[in-house]
Design an enzyme around this catalytic site. Structure first.
Site, PDB file in Angstrom:
ATOM      1  N   ASP A 102       0.838  -1.188   0.000  1.00  0.00           N
ATOM      2  CA  ASP A 102       0.000   0.000   0.000  1.00  0.00           C
ATOM      3  C   ASP A 102       0.882   1.251   0.000  1.00  0.00           C
ATOM      4  O   ASP A 102       2.021   1.226   0.494  1.00  0.00           O
ATOM      5  CB  ASP A 102      -0.900   0.020   1.237  1.00  0.00           C
ATOM      6  CG  ASP A 102      -1.898  -1.123   1.253  1.00  0.00           C
ATOM      7  OD1 ASP A 102      -2.237  -1.624   0.169  1.00  0.00           O
ATOM      8  OD2 ASP A 102      -2.324  -1.510   2.360  1.00  0.00           O
ATOM      9  N   LYS A 103       0.349   2.334  -0.506  1.00  0.00           N
ATOM     10  CA  LYS A 103       1.100   3.585  -0.589  1.00  0.00           C
ATOM     11  C   LYS A 103       1.783   3.918   0.736  1.00  0.00           C
ATOM     12  O   LYS A 103       2.968   4.278   0.762  1.00  0.00           O
ATOM     13  CB  LYS A 103       0.154   4.722  -0.990  1.00  0.00           C
ATOM     14  CG  LYS A 103       0.783   6.105  -0.940  1.00  0.00           C
ATOM     15  CD  LYS A 103      -0.233   7.187  -1.244  1.00  0.00           C
ATOM     16  CE  LYS A 103       0.396   8.578  -1.089  1.00  0.00           C
ATOM     17  NZ  LYS A 103      -0.584   9.662  -1.346  1.00  0.00           N
TER      18      LYS A 103
END
Length: 335
Positions: free
Chosen positions: A148-149
């Site tokens: 995830d970012k």
């Protein structure tokens, strides 16, 4: 014959033997070449880049004819759609087949609507440049898994088609070892255990994942198994835990721990309210944890076999500075 690494096409000329009779053409060519996946060979054949004894061969399922000469013409990779951008990267390992990076929190892995540039892919295109032989006909890095970012940590990226295929297979079959370090609210009980609960898209909020049960688990969910162990507890307020993924579902650790009632510190999606246990922490630890701007999750280690040499590789990275600061505050106020 090996593919050339410049921008000219590569020609592979292969003579079929009696032992090859009856084999599918795409399977035969992929095995003989070794550096291209079967799906890539199939696409090239269907696009008119293969011949048998000089005649076009566009049917990947055609049976091999002993004594025939097969030629596959691989065009040069087209420039990748994402642009190369000089973004600093922490490289843990690099060779002709792959790159292992320590991805910082805040860096998106792949361009997508809303994040068309400034991603890990853009950075890798600038870093690797002409050293990318091409995957699927494009000069691009092969993303085989994602973080995830706002999750930091170890990622492996393929540089060649052969490595991309082998690493994708390893992730699909879980023939590797991945562990994460997270800071969650509350103290999980038992202190060591596993969470075996199907994960799927939330029935109402499509941007979220959720643990699904009953019929929903069977029809819309995917099996998911997370093993965890508390490595440090801070009263009942929060805990530092290590998680090992036995499957790889979207948001798996975040969803599983939230389902147990122990959402990750700072999680913008699955932390729905201020945890009651927060008030048991002294200042400034309480305010620092409540103000933490991302999920406190770090991909700490990744072990896998090299896709070409078969050598066992393992990479570990320490907590990033922001998570180290949280742990330092908690240790200073430990009880």
């Amino acid at each position: 014959m090996s593919p050339r690494t410049d921008d000219t096409p590569s020609l592979f000329e292969i003579h079929a033997s009696p032992a090859d009779a009856g084999n599918r053409a795409d399977r035969f060519l992929a095995a003989a070449i070794g550096s291209l996946s079967r799906s890539r060979v199939k696409a090239l054949m269907e696009a008119g880049h293969a011949t048998r004894d000089g005649a076009p061969l566009t049917d990947p399922s055609e049976s091999i004819r002993p004594g025939a000469v097969y030629v596959l013409n691989v065009p040069p990779p087209e420039p990748a759609t994402p642009i190369a951008q000089d973004i600093p990267l922490t490289i843990l390992h690099e060779d002709a087949d792959l790159i292992v990076v320590d991805k910082p929190a805040g860096l998106v892995v792949h361009p997508a609507p809303g994040n068309l540039d400034g991603t890990l892919v853009n950075a890798l295109l600038a870093h690797a440049g002409d050293d990318l032989p091409g995957i699927g006909g494009e000069k691009r890095p092969g993303i085989v898994h994602r973080l995830d970012k706002d999750t930091s940590g170890v990622m492996v990226v393929a540089k060649t088609e052969r490595a991309h295929h082998a690493l994708s297979e390893a992730f699909a079959t879980r023939d590797l070892d991945r562990s994460y370090v997270a800071l969650c609210w509350g103290l999980p009980q038992p202190l060591e255990g596993e969470i075996d609960a199907a994960v799927g898209r939330h029935p109402v909020d499509r941007k979220r994942m959720a643990v699904l049960t009953g019929r929903d688990a069977l029809t819309r969910g995917k099996s998911a198994l997370t093993r965890y162990a508390v490595t440090r507890g801070y009263g009942t307020a929060c805990a530092l835990i290590r998680c090992k993924l036995m499957t790889g579902r979207t948001h798996q650790i975040r969803v599983h721990l939230a389902h147990l009632g122990h959402p990750l510190v700072g999680d913008p999606v699955y932390l729905r309210r201020i945890p009651a246990t927060a008030r048991t922490l002294p200042e400034p630890a309480r305010e620092a944890l409540l103000a933490f701007p991302r999920q406190a999750l770090h991909a700490a280690s990744l072990g896998f076999r090299h896709p070409v040499t078969g050598e066992g590789l393992r990479f570990e990275t320490p907590l990033p500075p922001d998570m180290q600061a949280l742990v330092g505050l908690l240790d200073g106020n430990g009880r």
